[in-house]
Design a protein around this motif. Structure first.
Motif, short mmCIF file in Angstrom:
data_model
loop_
_atom_site.label_atom_id
_atom_site.label_comp_id
_atom_site.label_asym_id
_atom_site.label_seq_id
_atom_site.Cartn_x
_atom_site.Cartn_y
_atom_site.Cartn_z
N ARG A 133 -7.97 -0.59 -8.85
CA ARG A 133 -8.50 -0.55 -7.48
C ARG A 133 -9.04 -1.92 -7.08
O ARG A 133 -8.80 -2.39 -5.97
CB ARG A 133 -9.60 0.51 -7.36
N PHE A 134 -9.73 -2.57 -8.00
CA PHE A 134 -10.24 -3.91 -7.73
C PHE A 134 -9.09 -4.89 -7.52
O PHE A 134 -9.13 -5.73 -6.60
CB PHE A 134 -11.11 -4.38 -8.90
N LEU A 188 -6.07 -4.23 -6.47
CA LEU A 188 -5.40 -3.93 -5.20
C LEU A 188 -6.21 -4.47 -4.02
O LEU A 188 -5.63 -4.97 -3.04
CB LEU A 188 -5.19 -2.42 -5.06
N LEU A 189 -7.52 -4.35 -4.11
CA LEU A 189 -8.37 -4.89 -3.05
C LEU A 189 -8.29 -6.41 -3.01
O LEU A 189 -8.25 -7.02 -1.94
CB LEU A 189 -9.82 -4.44 -3.24
N LYS A 190 -8.25 -7.02 -4.17
CA LYS A 190 -8.23 -8.48 -4.26
C LYS A 190 -6.92 -9.05 -3.72
O LYS A 190 -6.90 -10.08 -3.05
CB LYS A 190 -8.43 -8.91 -5.71
N LYS A 209 -4.87 -7.34 -1.75
CA LYS A 209 -4.56 -6.65 -0.49
C LYS A 209 -3.21 -5.93 -0.58
O LYS A 209 -2.46 -5.85 0.38
CB LYS A 209 -4.56 -7.63 0.68
N THR A 242 -0.85 -2.76 -0.76
CA THR A 242 -0.89 -1.38 -0.21
C THR A 242 0.01 -0.48 -1.05
O THR A 242 1.07 -0.06 -0.63
CB THR A 242 -0.42 -1.37 1.26
#
Length: 313
Positions: A118-119, A121-123, A125, A127
């Motif tokens: 999750r980290f 994917l956030l870093k 970006k 999808t």
């Protein structure tokens, strides 16, 4: 004119009809996926039902003979580091009375892997359409329990490092403290060595793992001094994440009971932020429509009953 007595025929037809109806009750295994726990929230209940697929002949961890042979030529066998072997001995001997702790540790590991992806994917970006979740399945026939996550996954090097030869600092610290008499149950989670608790209930373990941009690999061990790693001949079946399959010992078959599993999952997942799905089976009775021949017998029976009534009058 003597009265016709159809009782014997009626009894015969009724018995046959009842027997056919009994045979018509089909036991259908339907998969039910129930999210067991959501952190700080009431559990939702989702039911996904369907006929159980036919199982081809495979090993306990799902590999066919052909796939096993394909792996043999590419399998690397390695020895556990000495500290890891000592660690397994300590866990097996000191935690035997608390064997259920392996569920806590595997769910915790899966949750950590999901946090990491999750980290990432956030870093980046990214999808991704792969849901962040944990799925637990059991197979009573094969006597296996599988915990699968869609977390960050492990490459071949990660599998060797994290599960085999290179002891993390926590492993050495755990061994030293456990050997000094400190409570192993409280230490196991503190030092991040909980994976080895699987040997409390299993002698054979298979780990599949797929890290983004890495090939899917298979890690296997039978609780001896060695483990093996090989590319998965089936390719990328996980898409992403890790699947741990335990071949349960004969005295650990209680962990194939869905009620016990659900209770333990709820007990050890109170602070997990990802949905956990427990795949269970239930028996469903389905009544098949009466065949034409049986329907004709019913009509004859009714007609004979009508004739008898007229003769009695």
């Amino acid at each position: 004119m003597p009265l016709r007595n159809p009782r014997r025929r009626i009894v015969h037809i009724s018995a046959m009809r009842n027997w056919l109806r009994f045979l018509a009750l089909l036991a259908i295994f339907a998969c039910i996926c129930s999210p067991v726990v959501r952190a700080e929230d009431d559990a939702d209940v989702v039911v996904e039902s369907g006929d159980a697929p036919e199982k081809p002949e495979t090993t306990y961890d799902g590999f066919s003979d052909e796939e096993q042979k394909a792996m043999e030529g590419k399998t690397e066998t390695m020895e556990f580091q000495a500290e890891v072997s000592r660690l397994m001995d300590i866990i097996i001997n000191s935690l035997y009375s608390n064997r259920e702790i392996f569920i806590r540790e595997l769910i915790s590991n899966a949750s950590d892997a999901l946090d990491k992806i999750r980290f990432e994917l956030l870093k980046t970006k990214d999808t991704s359409d792969i849901p962040l979740e944990i799925r637990i399945k059991y197979d009573e026939d094969a006597k296996t329990l599988t915990i699968q996550d869609t977390g960050v996954g492990m490459s071949k090097a990660d599998l060797v490092k994290n599960l085999g030869t290179v002891a993390k600092s926590g492993t050495t610290d755990f061994v030293e403290k456990a050997a000094s008499g400190t409570d192993s149950l409280s230490l196991i989670g503190q030092f991040g060595v909980g994976f080895y608790s699987v040997y409390l209930v299993s002698d054979e373990v298979t780990v599949l793992s797929k890290k983004p941009e890495s090939e899917q690999h298979v890690w296997k061990s039978s609780a001896n001094q060695t483990f093996s790693v090989a590319p998965d001949p089936r390719g990328n079946t996980l898409k992403r994440g890790t699947s741990v399959t335990l071949k349960l010992k004969d005295d650990a078959e209680e962990f194939l009971n869905p009620e016990i599993l659900e209770k333990l999952i709820k007990k050890y997942s109170q602070f997990i932020q990802f949905p956990i799905y427990l795949h269970t089976h239930k028996m469903v009775s389905k009544e098949v429509p009466i065949e034409e021949e049986e329907a004709e017998d019913d009509d004859e029976e009714k007609a004979e009953e009508g004739e008898d009534k007229e003769e009695d009058d």
